[in-house]
Design an enzyme around this catalytic site. Structure first.
Site, PDB file in Angstrom:
ATOM      1  N   ASN A   1       0.808  -1.223   0.000  1.00 41.06           N
ATOM      2  CA  ASN A   1       0.000   0.000   0.000  1.00 41.06           C
ATOM      3  C   ASN A   1       0.844   1.277   0.000  1.00 41.06           C
ATOM      4  OD1 ASN A   1      -2.479   1.746   0.849  1.00 41.06           O
ATOM      5  ND2 ASN A   1      -0.972   2.061   2.473  1.00 41.06           N
TER       6      ASN A   1
ATOM      7  N   TYR B   1       3.892   9.171 -11.269  1.00 42.05           N
ATOM      8  CA  TYR B   1       2.902   8.515 -10.402  1.00 42.05           C
ATOM      9  C   TYR B   1       2.089   7.463 -11.163  1.00 42.05           C
ATOM     10  CZ  TYR B   1      -0.884   7.827  -7.051  1.00 42.05           C
ATOM     11  OH  TYR B   1      -1.793   7.257  -6.189  1.00 42.05           O
TER      12      TYR B   1
ATOM     13  N   SER C   1       4.274   4.648 -12.336  1.00 44.39           N
ATOM     14  CA  SER C   1       4.647   3.676 -11.288  1.00 44.39           C
ATOM     15  C   SER C   1       3.492   2.717 -11.017  1.00 44.39           C
ATOM     16  CB  SER C   1       5.024   4.409  -9.988  1.00 44.39           C
ATOM     17  OG  SER C   1       3.891   5.010  -9.391  1.00 44.39           O
ATOM     18  N   LYS C   2       2.262   3.231 -11.074  1.00 41.36           N
ATOM     19  CA  LYS C   2       1.097   2.390 -10.780  1.00 41.36           C
ATOM     20  C   LYS C   2       0.833   1.430 -11.943  1.00 41.36           C
ATOM     21  CE  LYS C   2       0.070   4.108  -6.703  1.00 41.36           C
ATOM     22  NZ  LYS C   2       0.140   3.270  -5.499  1.00 41.36           N
TER      23      LYS C   2
ATOM     24  N   ILE D   1      -9.689   9.204  -2.550  1.00 40.02           N
ATOM     25  CA  ILE D   1     -10.009   8.739  -1.199  1.00 40.02           C
ATOM     26  C   ILE D   1      -9.598   9.831  -0.203  1.00 40.02           C
ATOM     27  CG2 ILE D   1      -9.649   6.877   0.478  1.00 40.02           C
ATOM     28  CD1 ILE D   1     -10.871   5.926  -2.231  1.00 40.02           C
TER      29      ILE D   1
HETATM   30  N1  LIG Z   1      -5.763   8.884  -1.373  1.00 44.38           N
HETATM   31  C1  LIG Z   1      -6.147   8.674  -2.621  1.00 44.38           C
HETATM   32  O1  LIG Z   1      -7.020   9.373  -3.161  1.00 44.38           O
HETATM   33  C2  LIG Z   1      -5.548   7.541  -3.416  1.00 44.38           C
HETATM   34  C3  LIG Z   1      -6.086   7.269  -4.684  1.00 44.38           C
HETATM   35  C4  LIG Z   1      -5.557   6.243  -5.436  1.00 44.38           C
HETATM   36  C5  LIG Z   1      -4.511   5.485  -4.919  1.00 44.38           C
HETATM   37  N2  LIG Z   1      -3.999   5.773  -3.691  1.00 44.38           N
HETATM   38  C6  LIG Z   1      -2.890   4.936  -3.221  1.00 44.38           C
HETATM   39  O2  LIG Z   1      -3.180   4.431  -1.931  1.00 44.38           O
HETATM   40  C7  LIG Z   1      -1.977   4.223  -1.206  1.00 44.38           C
HETATM   41  C8  LIG Z   1      -2.090   4.869   0.163  1.00 44.38           C
HETATM   42  O3  LIG Z   1      -2.328   6.247  -0.026  1.00 44.38           O
HETATM   43  P1  LIG Z   1      -2.874   7.232   1.115  1.00 44.38           P
HETATM   44  O4  LIG Z   1      -3.778   8.175   0.449  1.00 44.38           O
HETATM   45  O5  LIG Z   1      -3.343   6.455   2.295  1.00 44.38           O
HETATM   46  O6  LIG Z   1      -1.516   8.010   1.427  1.00 44.38           O
HETATM   47  P2  LIG Z   1      -0.904   8.562   2.788  1.00 44.38           P
HETATM   48  O7  LIG Z   1       0.131   9.534   2.360  1.00 44.38           O
HETATM   49  O8  LIG Z   1      -1.989   8.985   3.715  1.00 44.38           O
HETATM   50  O9  LIG Z   1      -0.201   7.259   3.390  1.00 44.38           O
HETATM   51  C9  LIG Z   1       0.890   6.639   2.765  1.00 44.38           C
HETATM   52  C10 LIG Z   1       1.761   6.009   3.824  1.00 44.38           C
HETATM   53  O10 LIG Z   1       2.920   5.441   3.183  1.00 44.38           O
HETATM   54  C11 LIG Z   1       4.058   5.755   3.962  1.00 44.38           C
HETATM   55  N3  LIG Z   1       5.263   5.714   3.140  1.00 44.38           N
HETATM   56  C12 LIG Z   1       5.689   6.638   2.240  1.00 44.38           C
HETATM   57  N4  LIG Z   1       6.877   6.281   1.727  1.00 44.38           N
HETATM   58  C13 LIG Z   1       7.212   5.095   2.289  1.00 44.38           C
HETATM   59  C14 LIG Z   1       8.333   4.230   2.164  1.00 44.38           C
HETATM   60  N5  LIG Z   1       9.359   4.519   1.366  1.00 44.38           N
HETATM   61  N6  LIG Z   1       8.362   3.086   2.899  1.00 44.38           N
HETATM   62  C15 LIG Z   1       7.345   2.792   3.748  1.00 44.38           C
HETATM   63  N7  LIG Z   1       6.261   3.588   3.916  1.00 44.38           N
HETATM   64  C16 LIG Z   1       6.198   4.722   3.194  1.00 44.38           C
HETATM   65  C17 LIG Z   1       3.767   7.148   4.515  1.00 44.38           C
HETATM   66  O11 LIG Z   1       4.584   7.456   5.645  1.00 44.38           O
HETATM   67  C18 LIG Z   1       2.296   7.035   4.851  1.00 44.38           C
HETATM   68  O12 LIG Z   1       2.076   6.560   6.163  1.00 44.38           O
HETATM   69  C19 LIG Z   1      -0.850   4.810  -2.064  1.00 44.38           C
HETATM   70  O13 LIG Z   1      -0.180   3.775  -2.740  1.00 44.38           O
HETATM   71  C20 LIG Z   1      -1.582   5.704  -3.044  1.00 44.38           C
HETATM   72  O14 LIG Z   1      -0.896   5.840  -4.259  1.00 44.38           O
HETATM   73  C21 LIG Z   1      -4.492   6.786  -2.930  1.00 44.38           C
END
Ligand SMILES: NC(=O)c1ccc[n+]([C@@H]2O[C@H](COP(=O)([O-])OP(=O)(O)OC[C@H]3O[C@@H](n4cnc5c(N)ncnc54)[C@H](O)[C@@H]3O)[C@@H](O)[C@H]2O)c1
Length: 248
Positions: A89, A155, A158-159, A188
């Site tokens: 994640n 971004y 990568s996905k 989200i």
């Molecule tokens: N929020 C959205 O709208 C959304 C939409 C599509 C996809 N996503 C994907 O969902 C996933 C989670 O996103 P989120 O919104 O909860 O983000 P967020 O920033 O709230 O949480 C991401 C977490 O990953 C941790 N992190 C970052 N780099 C890291 C590393 N090198 N090693 C270990 N941990 C690391 C951060 O410290 C953080 O706790 C991501 O992969 C993001 O791309 C999010």
């Protein structure tokens, strides 16, 4: 309880979607290894898990570093004896265009979102093969399918790369009883989307047929479904969690 006594590694667990996945897995009986670079937020998650009577082995680790990921998996195995589920994640986003993005930003996004996913998969495959069972679920993004106008080009790239990795592993690991899938969220409510202006927020919601942003729990439930026995005939799939924003 759908995950009673199963052991799950969740990366990027300390905040947002990863935190919700971790807590939902604990509610469903799993023992968890929450992994993050943010030690303080991990401690707060551990306290919350213990308050709910769950078991957690938090591990501070940058998933872009292969040796650190290997140490994390070794530690999880030493303490819990097996690994049933890996949830990839952890992810970062950068804003910009091909003209404004720096090479450093491109490299960092790829290093975490794509190579970090590779590192974690590589580290758990041995133990899962020995068990002859395992599940991997990646948290991908709508941007991997359709591209994205605001995030920097790395971004979505990568996905999309992680989606192809997921499908390759789904094929290669199916004979060993390991299923590999992904969810593709959009918009989200987390720290990532909290950076949006009100105008951007309104614009995003207008593009979502269900008329709201997603919640971390919406993603967590989709991840748990793919990791559960209810999905035992599903592998190589990308499940959209996007309120209808993209219907492909
Ligand atoms: N929020 C959205 O709208 C959304 C939409 C599509 C996809 N996503 C994907 O969902 C996933 C989670 O996103 P989120 O919104 O909860 O983000 P967020 O920033 O709230 O949480 C991401 C977490 O990953 C941790 N992190 C970052 N780099 C890291 C590393 N090198 N090693 C270990 N941990 C690391 C951060 O410290 C953080 O706790 C991501 O992969 C993001 O791309 C999010």
């Amino acid at each position: 309880m759908r995950f009673k006594d199963q052991v799950a590694i969740i990366t990027g667990a300390a905040k947002g979607i990863g935190r919700s996945i971790s807590l939902t897995l604990v509610e469903e009986g799993a023992k968890v290894v929450p992994v993050d670079v943010d030690s303080e937020a991990l401690r707060s998650l551990q306290a919350e898990i213990e308050k709910r009577g769950g078991q957690a082995l938090p591990f501070t680790c940058d998933i872009s570093k292969r040796s650190a990921v290997e140490r994390m998996v070794e530690q999880g195995l030493k303490v819990f004896g097996r690994i049933d589920l890996l949830v990839n994640n952890a992810g970062i986003i950068r804003r910009g265009t091909i003209e404004t993005v720096s090479e450093e930003d491109w490299d960092r996004v790829i290093a975490i979102n794509l190579k970090g996913t590779f590192n974690c998969c590589k580290a758990v495959v041995g133990p899962m093969k020995r068990q002859r069972s395992g599940k991997i679920v990646n948290v991908s993004s709508i941007a991997g399918k359709s591209g994205d106008i605001t995030s920097a080009p790395g971004y979505g790239s990568s996905k999309a790369g992680a989606d192809a990795l997921m499908k390759t592993l789904a094929r290669q690991l199916a004979p060993s009883g390991i299923r590999v899938n992904a969810v593709a969220p959009h918009a989200i409510e987390t720290e990532m989307s909290a950076q949006w202006s009100d105008e951007k927020r309104r614009e995003v919601i207008a593009g979502i047929p269900l008329g709201r942003l997603g919640r971390p729990e919406d993603v967590a439930e989709a991840v748990l479904f793919l990791a559960s026995d209810a999905a035992s005939f599903i592998t190589g799939e990308i499940l959209d969690v996007n309120g209808g924003a993209l219907m492909d």
